[in-house]
Scaffold this motif. Structure first.
Motif, PDB file in Angstrom:
ATOM      1  N   GLN A  67      25.956  30.730  67.367  1.00 63.64           N
ATOM      2  CA  GLN A  67      26.588  31.467  66.272  1.00 63.64           C
ATOM      3  C   GLN A  67      25.570  32.462  65.752  1.00 63.64           C
ATOM      4  O   GLN A  67      24.363  32.256  65.903  1.00 63.64           O
ATOM      5  N   ILE A  68      26.069  33.509  65.129  1.00 60.67           N
ATOM      6  CA  ILE A  68      25.184  34.634  64.822  1.00 60.67           C
ATOM      7  C   ILE A  68      23.888  34.203  64.134  1.00 60.67           C
ATOM      8  O   ILE A  68      22.820  34.719  64.432  1.00 60.67           O
ATOM      9  N   ASP A  69      23.992  33.226  63.232  1.00 57.44           N
ATOM     10  CA  ASP A  69      22.773  32.851  62.521  1.00 57.44           C
ATOM     11  C   ASP A  69      21.836  32.004  63.380  1.00 57.44           C
ATOM     12  O   ASP A  69      20.774  31.601  62.923  1.00 57.44           O
ATOM     13  N   GLN A  70      22.221  31.730  64.617  1.00 58.61           N
ATOM     14  CA  GLN A  70      21.311  31.035  65.535  1.00 58.61           C
ATOM     15  C   GLN A  70      21.191  31.797  66.850  1.00 58.61           C
ATOM     16  O   GLN A  70      21.046  31.204  67.912  1.00 58.61           O
ATOM     17  N   LEU A  71      21.299  33.127  66.767  1.00 63.55           N
ATOM     18  CA  LEU A  71      21.210  33.934  67.982  1.00 63.55           C
ATOM     19  C   LEU A  71      20.069  34.943  67.886  1.00 63.55           C
ATOM     20  O   LEU A  71      19.528  35.178  66.823  1.00 63.55           O
ATOM     21  N   PHE A  72      19.771  35.548  69.015  1.00 62.18           N
ATOM     22  CA  PHE A  72      18.768  36.610  69.092  1.00 62.18           C
ATOM     23  C   PHE A  72      17.465  36.206  68.410  1.00 62.18           C
ATOM     24  O   PHE A  72      16.915  35.168  68.688  1.00 62.18           O
ATOM     25  N   MET A  73      17.054  37.023  67.429  1.00 54.84           N
ATOM     26  CA  MET A  73      15.744  36.734  66.810  1.00 54.84           C
ATOM     27  C   MET A  73      15.818  35.547  65.879  1.00 54.84           C
ATOM     28  O   MET A  73      14.830  35.142  65.298  1.00 54.84           O
ATOM     29  N   LEU A  74      17.013  34.994  65.694  1.00 52.47           N
ATOM     30  CA  LEU A  74      17.131  33.811  64.857  1.00 52.47           C
ATOM     31  C   LEU A  74      17.220  32.539  65.699  1.00 52.47           C
ATOM     32  O   LEU A  74      17.448  31.455  65.177  1.00 52.47           O
ATOM     33  N   ARG A  75      17.080  32.677  67.028  1.00 53.59           N
ATOM     34  CA  ARG A  75      17.223  31.510  67.893  1.00 53.59           C
ATOM     35  C   ARG A  75      15.874  30.990  68.330  1.00 53.59           C
ATOM     36  O   ARG A  75      15.102  31.785  68.845  1.00 53.59           O
ATOM     37  N   PRO A  76      15.545  29.720  68.247  1.00 58.88           N
ATOM     38  CA  PRO A  76      16.329  28.700  67.554  1.00 58.88           C
ATOM     39  C   PRO A  76      16.202  28.809  66.042  1.00 58.88           C
ATOM     40  O   PRO A  76      17.156  28.590  65.327  1.00 58.88           O
ATOM     41  N   ILE A  77      15.010  29.152  65.554  1.00 60.04           N
ATOM     42  CA  ILE A  77      14.871  29.357  64.115  1.00 60.04           C
ATOM     43  C   ILE A  77      14.016  30.597  63.891  1.00 60.04           C
ATOM     44  O   ILE A  77      13.221  30.979  64.748  1.00 60.04           O
ATOM     45  N   PRO A  78      14.197  31.255  62.744  1.00 55.12           N
ATOM     46  CA  PRO A  78      13.393  32.443  62.467  1.00 55.12           C
ATOM     47  C   PRO A  78      11.912  32.098  62.563  1.00 55.12           C
ATOM     48  O   PRO A  78      11.487  31.039  62.112  1.00 55.12           O
ATOM     49  N   GLY A  79      11.172  32.977  63.179  1.00 56.16           N
ATOM     50  CA  GLY A  79       9.732  32.752  63.271  1.00 56.16           C
ATOM     51  C   GLY A  79       9.326  32.087  64.568  1.00 56.16           C
ATOM     52  O   GLY A  79       8.156  32.065  64.911  1.00 56.16           O
ATOM     53  N   ALA A  80      10.295  31.538  65.304  1.00 58.96           N
ATOM     54  CA  ALA A  80       9.951  30.900  66.573  1.00 58.96           C
ATOM     55  C   ALA A  80      10.815  31.483  67.674  1.00 58.96           C
ATOM     56  O   ALA A  80      11.207  30.803  68.592  1.00 58.96           O
ATOM     57  N   SER A  81      11.141  32.759  67.544  1.00 57.94           N
ATOM     58  CA  SER A  81      12.187  33.284  68.409  1.00 57.94           C
ATOM     59  C   SER A  81      11.670  33.780  69.747  1.00 57.94           C
ATOM     60  O   SER A  81      12.433  34.001  70.650  1.00 57.94           O
ATOM     61  N   GLN A  82      10.383  33.986  69.882  1.00 56.37           N
ATOM     62  CA  GLN A  82       9.938  34.571  71.145  1.00 56.37           C
ATOM     63  C   GLN A  82       9.291  33.528  72.045  1.00 56.37           C
ATOM     64  O   GLN A  82       8.252  33.755  72.634  1.00 56.37           O
ATOM     65  N   TYR A  83       9.924  32.383  72.116  1.00 57.84           N
ATOM     66  CA  TYR A  83       9.510  31.280  72.988  1.00 57.84           C
ATOM     67  C   TYR A  83       8.230  30.613  72.530  1.00 57.84           C
ATOM     68  O   TYR A  83       7.769  29.652  73.104  1.00 57.84           O
ATOM     69  N   ARG A  84       7.657  31.128  71.441  1.00 56.47           N
ATOM     70  CA  ARG A  84       6.459  30.498  70.898  1.00 56.47           C
ATOM     71  C   ARG A  84       6.891  29.611  69.732  1.00 56.47           C
ATOM     72  O   ARG A  84       7.824  29.938  69.018  1.00 56.47           O
TER      73      ARG A  84
END
Lengths: 503, 542
Positions: A451-468
């Protein structure tokens, strides 16, 4: 302290395997720790029904993936026998739908073209690591700009339409376009598949676009079966791992991540064994990664809260019926039985099935996606994906399981009256079972709601979106990261790239 | 046949029409407002439908009306007075109650009675929501930029929007984390949002009410968190998120606006229903009324919702086909009903202790989000909710002008009532059945309630549609969902108050920023008209 490995991957799901192999090809010494006896995670007959094709970018970074796919057509079953059969080819589908309504047929082609161009615009974005909004790095801004341009290049009219569609629900869009309720139900089914949304929930449309982006940008095309089943797929990945000298330790579940100076330096197995490496990658879902591997003591409250509320309650159960003969589906020929059979007769029907699931109750009239295996042999198996079978059902799965299975069979009986007499054995895998047997919190296919709030730069959570993750040296490569689940390998590939960038 | 020529014609004397008209009259234009009803005010009216009682028979409480507009139009001078109320309460079946108060500390204490954890979380919650209110407020006044246009005006507009969000925290913008929080707030369901803060059902149910009032979304539908924000971004006397009664009923707002309009030479003509917009070569040049009069003007501003404007009073042939298609698919769904009740005395609500200010404002009796969602599920099936969400208040407690001494007026807003009732639609019998059911629901919490009833008026979405002219009875003149907000409202590409017809404008709640007795769409539309006429604008608002 000796560093035995460059990288340890926790979990041998397909994303973990993809990630490990890409790193191994770059001369990293990689170890995979898998908790279960077998590799492949959720890529297993007892879970997977139909799959998308692995994108070229993923298979080429593995040096080719010799897997054969068989395209499947789709049939929407109707109680009256007026089934709709779609193959994903515009001309054929147009002709089929004209048989029901010529207005719908024309509209369908228009609708499909529109959706397809949107999913293409999203597609390139899905293949790469999502940008963060204020990272102040040039590449992130460039990515955002590129997405903007991708959408803008659709033209003024489509841009406006795209902006409108992001938050739209699928039911409104379908009702605006089509009059045939079976067709509406079929498309709505694919839009809500695997999610916690009903067709009238805003956001269900982007769910469909999302699915299309990994399914050849087509609604009913891009649905495949792997030749030889999912076992063949996993074996292929294992062969490649062998070639790339990736070590795999099965039946070794990881207890926790070993940290030193706020950095991940290794893992401790439940057996007590400690293994050290420069980087750790978790193929587990975000909740397990943060709460089990990292441990709550290493998290600040904000992160803890976000992970705690990360929504990952599975809604799909898999029922397998082994049969002693081929059941007679009303008005279906051999070809139909080999296609993807869907029972979702209308939007209202799906919505009613969805309603109780919002509060973890079960509907006794769920929606089904079925596959008949070994249809030409004497012992066919009917594999059924049952949605909305809630994780942690209020009624208690132990108590209600048998009734639920009977309800599903009764439902199938409306379309195949003799089904009852064909059944030899029945097994159901509920989301609770998936959690227990596959170590996926909530038993969610995508390791977290799409869902939008768990997609893209918000996936899985804000701040951890780039696989780190929030811990240095610990990465994630599972379906819980962008772009999500499905047999695509993209999260695994992107995660491998993130690690290579950091090295 | 009379011929009249003016600078501007405004169609519809609702609060947005009157706001737009007043601003334009203040700028020196000759403005006439044509209203179909015999009374003025649209959905912001006070009507004496039963002798001795004044009913705010559509909208009933006030908060969203922009304070800049009140100052610019000097509404206080023309008799507007807002009485803030002290609190709100949810009554519980076990005889207990849950209340929120004007005073923050009292609220915390009240929540603590139900859950210590929630009381703590409420501090965090109110801070976060207030922050979102502050972020959105400047956006209300902006004309949404056209993101597809490369005109300098739109590029700067888009930049302004982006700057607003993306500036560094120290510069008054948002940090990265907050941008993510904002995106989440705009897309989440209120249930998921509240779950991140609170544990007890009653806290969640009390707060979630604001997220479903007037909308065709349930508390579990993604996007409902935004609706909550929409109801929170108002203020009374500078107190953000507070609500109040307009003294003399909601009609006092539109009455004060009419006062301002008249003082600047504008006129409202009631009982003049516009049936047709007269066009010539793709321009709107005038309107024709049902009585047969024709009015001509340089600019026409429609305060009707977008469906009524373009599907009823405008010739379809004068509009681009695609635009008409979009307007047809504009989601405008009736989901609420109302009961206006004349009472012979003050009903007792034993759940709420006497004198507790929690009983002074809106009262509810929905205890869980699950009940609320169940009410929504009824609506989806085309039925009115058997266990509805009710927002009731007794304005006469704080405003003696609504009823004679000792008598009381009660407004009961009911969430979820469909416009298209399943199995044959609305008729008198079914309407009365619905009314009786609601009375029964209330009587469950008030033993003497039924005996006090002198008269009541039942309003279904059908009445709101027929009488006030809100299509399908939607109080926001269009759903407040992502696909219909900001640059998508009402129709992508036409979010700047202009229409495909030259010289014709929209100022209704169908335009940005949407519904509620806010006045912002009217003021924004007036600004666009004045820009097009090269007339300088003045006032606090601009």
């Amino acid at each position: 302290m000796s560093e035995n490995y460059d990288v340890i991957v926790i979990g041998a799901g397909h994303n973990g395997l993809v990630c490990a192999n890409i790193l191994a090809k770059k001369n990293r010494k990689v170890l995979i720790c898998e908790a279960r006896e077998n590799c492949g995670g959720l890529v297993e007959e007892s879970i997977t029904n139909f799959v998308p094709q692995i994108p070229l970018s993923v298979s080429s970074s593995l040096g080719g993936l010799p897997v054969k796919y068989k395209a499947k057509s789709t049939i929407a079953l109707s109680e009256s026998g007026q089934h709709i059969r779609l193959v994903g080819n515009q001309h054929i589908d147009h002709k089929v739908i004209s048989g029901f309504s010529s207005k719908d047929a024309d509209r369908y082609v228009e609708f499909h073209d529109k959706m397809s161009s949107f999913s293409k615009a999203l597609g390139s974005f899905m293949m790469a690591s999502p940008p963060r909004i204020m990272n102040n790095t040039f590449s992130d801004y460039f990515k955002l700009f590129k997405l903007g341009m991708n959408v803008r290049m659709l033209g003024k009219k489509k841009f406006n339409e795209f902006a409108r569609m992001i938050g739209l629900n699928i039911a409104d869009e379908l009702e605006d376009n089509f009059e045939n309720t079976l067709l509406q139900g079929l498309i709505a089914h694919d839009a809500v598949l695997g999610s916690n949304l009903g067709p009238r929930s805003p956001g269900s449309l982007i769910n469909l676009l999302y699915r299309m982006a990994t399914h050849d940008n087509s609604i009913f095309g891009g649905i495949y079966e792997i030749d030889g089943g999912s076992k063949a797929f996993v074996d292929t990945l294992l062969d490649i791992s062998n070639k790339n000298k990736v070590e795999i330790k099965t039946s070794s579940s990881v207890k926790r991540c070993i940290t030193e100076n706020d950095k991940a330096i290794g893992v401790e197995l439940h057996s007590g064994e400690k293994i050290y490496a420069k980087k750790i990658i978790s193929n587990a879902d975000p909740r397990s990664t943060y709460f089990c591997l990292l441990g709550t003591e290493n998290l600040d409250t904000d992160v803890k809260r976000r992970i705690k509320h990360h929504r990952s309650k599975g809604k799909v159960a898999k029922l397998s019926l082994s049969l002693n003969k081929q059941p007679e589906f009303i008005n279906c020929d051999k070809n139909d039985l080999e296609s993807r059979m869907v029972i979702a007769p209308s939007i209202d029907y799906i919505e009613e099935a969805f309603n109780p699931s919002k509060f973890d109750k079960l509907s006794m009239e769920p929606i089904l996606e079925m596959k008949l295996k070994n249809s030409d042999q004497s012992n066919p198996v009917l594999d059924i994906q049952v949605q909305y079978a809630s994780y942690g059902a209020q009624e208690g799965w132990d108590k209600i399981k048998d009734n639920y299975v009977d309800a599903v069979i009764k439902l199938i009986g409306k379309y195949a009256p003799d089904i009852q007499s064909c059944i030899e054995t029945k097994t159901i895998v509920t989301p609770d079972d998936i959690e227990k047997n596959f170590y996926v919190s909530g038993g969610h296919w995508h390791h977290g709601e799409i869902q939008i709030d768990q997609l893209f730069m918000l996936r899985p959570i804000p701040g951890a979106s780039q696989y780190r993750t929030h811990l240095d040296g610990l990465y994630m490569c599972g379906a819980g990261t962008h772009p999500g689940g499905g047999l695509t390998g993209i999260p695994g590939k992107n995660a491998a790239q993130a690690i290579l960038e950091d090295a | 046949m009379a011929k009249n020529t003016h600078d501007v014609i405004v169609i519809g004397a609702g609060h947005n029409g009157l706001t737009a008209a007043s601003y334009m009259a203040k700028a020196g234009l000759d403005v006439v407002v044509l209203e179909k009803n015999e009374w003025i005010g649209g959905a912001a009216v006070s009507r004496e439908l039963y002798p001795g009682w004044k009913y705010s028979n559509c909208s009933y409480v006030c908060s969203l009306l922009r304070p800049e507009i009140m100052r610019d139009l000097e509404l206080y001078k023309y008799g507007l007075q807002i009485i803030p109320y002290e609190g709100s309460a949810t009554m519980m079946r076990n005889g207990d109650y849950y209340a929120h108060y004007h005073d923050h500390d009292m609220t915390i204490n009240s929540i603590r009675r139900h859950s210590h954890k929630d009381a703590e979380a409420y501090e965090r919650y109110s801070r976060d929501v207030l922050r979102q209110c502050k972020i959105i407020k400047p956006l209300l006044k902006m004309t949404p930029p056209d993101l597809t246009s490369f005109k300098p005006k739109d590029l700067f507009g888009a930049l302004e929007f982006a700057k607003h969000f993306a500036a560094k925290d120290e510069l008054g913008g948002l940090g990265e984390k907050e941008i993510y929080d904002t995106i989440r707030f705009y897309t989440m369901s209120i249930r998921d949002y509240l779950d991140e803060y609170f544990e007890s059902d009653i806290t969640k149910a009390h707060l979630a009410g604001s997220a479903i009032i007037g909308t065709a979304l349930g508390p579990c539908s993604p996007g409902s968190a935004y609706v909550l924000l929409h109801h929170y971004m108002g203020e009374v006397d500078g107190s953000v998120g507070a609500w109040g009664y307009s003294r003399g009923g909601m009609g006092s707002i539109t009455k004060a606006m009419t006062g301002c309009l008249n003082a600047h030479g504008g006129k409202v003509k009631p009982d003049n229903e516009v049936v047709n917009v007269i066009t010539k070569n793709g321009r709107a040049i005038g309107v024709a009324t049902k009585k047969g009069d024709e009015y001509y003007a340089k600019k026409i501003v429609s305060n009707l919702d977008v469906k009524r404007t373009f599907l009823k009073i405008t010739e379809e042939s004068s509009l681009p086909g695609e635009f008409v298609e979009r307007v047809k698919n504009f989601k405008i769904r009736g989901s609420s009903g109302k009961l206006n009740i004349a009472l012979d005395g003050l009903p007792e609500f034993p759940c709420i202790p006497e004198g507790d200010p929690g009983g002074g404002g809106d009262m509810h009796f929905t205890e869980t989000i699950e009940e609320m969602e169940g009410a929504y599920d009824d609506w989806k099936r085309g039925e009115w909710s058997r266990n509805p969400y009710v927002d009731m208040c007794i304005p006469s407690k704080s405003d003696p002008t609504m009823a004679a001494p000792g008598k009381h007026y009660m407004s009961v807003f009911i969430q979820y009532v469909p416009f298209n009732l399943a199995n044959g639609g609305w008729n008198e019998e079914r309407k009365q059945e619905f009314g009786r059911h609601i009375v029964d629901c209330i009587a469950e919490f008030s033993p003497n309630f039924k005996d006090l009833i002198n008269h009541y008026e039942v309003r279904t979405p059908l009445e709101l549609d027929n009488e006030v002219g809100l299509t399908e009875g939607n109080i926001f003149q269009g759903e407040l969902t992502m696909d219909q907000l900001m640059f998508n409202r009402p129709v992508p590409g036409y979010a700047q108050y202009r229409t495909p017809l030259k010289n014709m404008y929209m100022c209704s709640s169908s335009t940005h920023p949407g519904g509620g007795v806010m006045g912002a769409p009217g003021a924004n539309a007036a600004r666009e008209v004045l820009i097009d006429m090269n007339i300088p604008q003045t006032g606090n608002y601009y």
